[in-house]
Enzyme design. Structure first.
Site, PDB file in Angstrom:
ATOM      1  N   ASP A  29       0.838  -1.178   0.000  1.00 24.00           N
ATOM      2  CA  ASP A  29       0.000   0.000   0.000  1.00 24.00           C
ATOM      3  C   ASP A  29       0.883   1.241   0.000  1.00 24.00           C
ATOM      4  O   ASP A  29       2.067   1.174   0.308  1.00 24.00           O
ATOM      5  CB  ASP A  29      -0.911   0.000   1.235  1.00 24.00           C
ATOM      6  CG  ASP A  29      -2.003   1.067   1.133  1.00 24.00           C
ATOM      7  OD1 ASP A  29      -3.029   0.771   0.504  1.00 24.00           O
ATOM      8  OD2 ASP A  29      -1.802   2.159   1.664  1.00 24.00           O
ATOM      9  N   CYS A  51      -4.166  -1.544  -2.359  1.00 27.40           N
ATOM     10  CA  CYS A  51      -4.387  -0.132  -2.663  1.00 27.40           C
ATOM     11  C   CYS A  51      -5.197  -0.074  -3.948  1.00 27.40           C
ATOM     12  O   CYS A  51      -4.791  -0.653  -4.961  1.00 27.40           O
ATOM     13  CB  CYS A  51      -3.038   0.568  -2.833  1.00 27.40           C
ATOM     14  SG  CYS A  51      -3.133   2.278  -3.413  1.00 27.40           S
ATOM     15  N   ASN A  52      -6.319   0.599  -3.919  1.00 22.76           N
ATOM     16  CA  ASN A  52      -7.158   0.722  -5.105  1.00 22.76           C
ATOM     17  C   ASN A  52      -6.435   1.456  -6.238  1.00 22.76           C
ATOM     18  O   ASN A  52      -6.517   1.059  -7.396  1.00 22.76           O
ATOM     19  CB  ASN A  52      -8.453   1.462  -4.759  1.00 22.76           C
ATOM     20  CG  ASN A  52      -9.376   0.652  -3.886  1.00 22.76           C
ATOM     21  OD1 ASN A  52     -10.198  -0.105  -4.369  1.00 22.76           O
ATOM     22  ND2 ASN A  52      -9.243   0.818  -2.579  1.00 22.76           N
ATOM     23  N   THR A  53      -5.720   2.526  -5.902  1.00 23.80           N
ATOM     24  CA  THR A  53      -5.023   3.310  -6.917  1.00 23.80           C
ATOM     25  C   THR A  53      -3.889   2.507  -7.538  1.00 23.80           C
ATOM     26  O   THR A  53      -3.721   2.509  -8.766  1.00 23.80           O
ATOM     27  CB  THR A  53      -4.488   4.626  -6.311  1.00 23.80           C
ATOM     28  OG1 THR A  53      -5.587   5.345  -5.732  1.00 23.80           O
ATOM     29  CG2 THR A  53      -3.827   5.490  -7.360  1.00 23.80           C
ATOM     30  N   HIS A  98      -7.411   3.344   2.974  1.00 24.74           N
ATOM     31  CA  HIS A  98      -7.232   4.229   4.133  1.00 24.74           C
ATOM     32  C   HIS A  98      -8.562   4.594   4.786  1.00 24.74           C
ATOM     33  O   HIS A  98      -8.620   4.887   5.984  1.00 24.74           O
ATOM     34  CB  HIS A  98      -6.516   5.521   3.717  1.00 24.74           C
ATOM     35  CG  HIS A  98      -5.056   5.393   3.504  1.00 24.74           C
ATOM     36  ND1 HIS A  98      -4.507   4.833   2.368  1.00 24.74           N
ATOM     37  CD2 HIS A  98      -4.006   5.790   4.266  1.00 24.74           C
ATOM     38  CE1 HIS A  98      -3.195   4.872   2.459  1.00 24.74           C
ATOM     39  NE2 HIS A  98      -2.857   5.447   3.599  1.00 24.74           N
TER      40      HIS A  98
END
Length: 180
Positions: A1, A64-66, A176
């Protein structure tokens, strides 16, 4: 992440696999990823993947989505082990909404990605999808300010337009955000 957000994912992995040896990398020096170019994020993801593979990882979780949006396809093409990514929960939200309107809170990097557009195209026909970029929230979590006045103002400012538009289901599209 890109920092501590993936700890929310790690907790679920630990609960599902209590005996597994887990190695977590928080790329806090480069957090947040949400405002970085996709090429930069992909390069960081490759570097971290190589580190984890060098430490005998049997599988990778891009928590982490991004980073998933920017790098998961290239990582899967490059490395021959299972690689799991994160994506905003548009499908379950579209199934859960009663009003037919869902709001997605995420980083700009996630919301602007082709991967997210594909996700909305696949599952968004079941509901109207309203997106809300949330600049500053990841930084507040990284600072440990989970309930301070600035964090509350940011959250209220991001959530109010979604509720005003009729959203009855909100998607936390960043690892987050469950801390908040």
């Amino acid at each position: 992440d890109s920092g501590v957000g993936g700890l929310t994912v790690l907790a679920h992995i630990r609960a599902a696999l209590p005996g597994a040896d887990l190695l977590y990398v928080a790329d806090s020096a480069h957090a947040p990823y949400g405002d970085k170019p996709a090429e930069f994020i992909a390069a960081r993801a490759r570097l971290i993947a190589e580190f984890l593979i060098a430490h005998d990882a049997a599988a990778l979780v891009v928590a982490c989505n991004t980073a998933t949006a920017a790098a998961i396809l290239a990582l899967r093409e490059r490395y021959g082990l299972p690689i799991v990514g994160m994506e905003p929960a548009v499908k379950p939200a579209a199934e859960a909404t009663r009003a037919g309107v869902i709001g997605v809170l995420a980083t700009g990097g996630t919301l602007e990605s082709g991967k997210f557009a594909e996700l909305v195209q696949r599952f968004g026909s079941r509901a109207r999808v309203i997106v809300q970029p949330c600049p500053g929230l990841v930084e507040q979590v990284e600072l440990g300010d989970l309930a301070g006045p600035l964090t509350r103002r940011l959250l209220e400012g991001f959530i109010a337009p979604l509720l005003d538009a009729g959203a009855d289901t909100l998607v936390l599209g960043c690892t987050h955000f469950p801390f908040l």
